[in-house]
Motif scaffolding. Structure first.
Motif, PDB file in Angstrom:
ATOM      1  N   LEU A 121       0.824  -1.206   0.000  1.00 53.45           N
ATOM      2  CA  LEU A 121       0.000   0.000   0.000  1.00 53.45           C
ATOM      3  C   LEU A 121       0.858   1.256   0.000  1.00 53.45           C
ATOM      4  CD1 LEU A 121      -2.858   1.170   0.168  1.00 53.45           C
ATOM      5  CD2 LEU A 121      -2.636   1.109   2.644  1.00 53.45           C
ATOM      6  N   GLN A 122       1.907   1.265   0.808  1.00 56.01           N
ATOM      7  CA  GLN A 122       2.800   2.426   0.847  1.00 56.01           C
ATOM      8  C   GLN A 122       3.548   2.575  -0.478  1.00 56.01           C
ATOM      9  OE1 GLN A 122       5.032   2.781   4.373  1.00 56.01           O
ATOM     10  NE2 GLN A 122       5.906   4.731   3.801  1.00 56.01           N
ATOM     11  N   LEU A 123       3.960   1.470  -1.077  1.00 57.69           N
ATOM     12  CA  LEU A 123       4.647   1.515  -2.367  1.00 57.69           C
ATOM     13  C   LEU A 123       3.732   2.075  -3.451  1.00 57.69           C
ATOM     14  CD1 LEU A 123       7.208   0.750  -3.974  1.00 57.69           C
ATOM     15  CD2 LEU A 123       6.122  -1.459  -4.400  1.00 57.69           C
ATOM     16  N   THR A 124       2.465   1.684  -3.439  1.00 57.60           N
ATOM     17  CA  THR A 124       1.500   2.194  -4.412  1.00 57.60           C
ATOM     18  C   THR A 124       1.292   3.696  -4.244  1.00 57.60           C
ATOM     19  OG1 THR A 124       0.375   0.065  -4.435  1.00 57.60           O
ATOM     20  CG2 THR A 124      -0.862   1.941  -5.257  1.00 57.60           C
ATOM     21  N   THR A 125       1.176   4.161  -3.005  1.00 59.31           N
ATOM     22  CA  THR A 125       1.007   5.589  -2.742  1.00 59.31           C
ATOM     23  C   THR A 125       2.217   6.380  -3.221  1.00 59.31           C
ATOM     24  OG1 THR A 125      -0.342   5.061  -0.817  1.00 59.31           O
ATOM     25  CG2 THR A 125       0.547   7.287  -0.944  1.00 59.31           C
ATOM     26  N   THR A 126       3.405   5.878  -2.945  1.00 58.92           N
ATOM     27  CA  THR A 126       4.629   6.553  -3.384  1.00 58.92           C
ATOM     28  C   THR A 126       4.715   6.600  -4.905  1.00 58.92           C
ATOM     29  OG1 THR A 126       5.754   5.826  -1.388  1.00 58.92           O
ATOM     30  CG2 THR A 126       7.145   6.542  -3.215  1.00 58.92           C
ATOM     31  N   GLN A 127       4.354   5.495  -5.540  1.00 59.81           N
ATOM     32  CA  GLN A 127       4.401   5.443  -6.996  1.00 59.81           C
ATOM     33  C   GLN A 127       3.407   6.430  -7.613  1.00 59.81           C
ATOM     34  OE1 GLN A 127       3.473   1.631  -8.669  1.00 59.81           O
ATOM     35  NE2 GLN A 127       4.352   2.145 -10.647  1.00 59.81           N
ATOM     36  N   GLN A 128       2.220   6.515  -7.061  1.00 55.68           N
ATOM     37  CA  GLN A 128       1.227   7.447  -7.596  1.00 55.68           C
ATOM     38  C   GLN A 128       1.669   8.894  -7.409  1.00 55.68           C
ATOM     39  OE1 GLN A 128      -2.773   6.660  -6.548  1.00 55.68           O
ATOM     40  NE2 GLN A 128      -3.562   8.329  -7.784  1.00 55.68           N
TER      41      GLN A 128
END
Length: 166
Positions: free
Chosen positions: A30-37
């Protein structure tokens, strides 16, 4: 004599450990997805700001003589806010140089007069009125600013109907 009981309960401990590991992986994804977005959004805003700054340079270049009539001319392009969402500030300056000599139409020698224009355009997505760049908006995570500089050399005497320097 009593019989020893078989051991039990290992499955419960293994299940709890398994659930904790899966929850940790889910949080990391979830944190990786937020950072990527966030990274993609910043790249998109940066590209749009770069294009808005380039459009500011092209706006000056369309009518260079009148839009850069005085050195140090600063223009805030308000129309860009409605169209692109970016504030654009254009600064134009020029210097006049005499370079060499050439023959004019009558065969006499004349100096080649060259105007070197420097066009600087800054685009940013600041909030509210004010100038670009906006130091107060820098701490915002979605603030983007891009700067483009162009140099144009034009001759004053339009040798061979070519206004650009050779």
């Amino acid at each position: 004599m009593s019989r020893p009981r078989p051991q039990s309960g290992f499955a419960y401990i293994a299940a709890i450990v398994f659930l904790v590991v899966i929850a940790g992986i889910a949080v990391a994804l979830l944190q990786l997805t937020t950072t990527q977005q966030t990274t993609v959004n910043q790249a998109l805003l940066g590209a749009r700001a770069g294009l808005a700054a380039r459009a500011g340079i092209e706006w000056v270049y369309e009518d260079l003589g009148s839009r850069c009539a005085q050195t140090g001319t600063i223009t805030d392009l308000g129309d860009f806010v409605n169209d692109a969402g970016f504030h654009v500030r254009v600064t134009c300056s020029y210097r006049v140089y005499l370079e060499g000599e050439q023959l004019d139409a009558s065969g006499a020698l004349e100096a080649v007069v060259k105007h070197i224009y420097r066009i600087e355009s800054v685009a940013c997505n600041r909030n509210g009125p004010g100038a670009c760049p906006d130091d107060a908006s820098v701490p915002r995570p979605d603030y983007v600013e891009r700067k483009r500089v162009a140099t144009v050399c034009m001759t004053a005497n339009n040798n061979n109907n070519n206004p650009f320097c050779n």
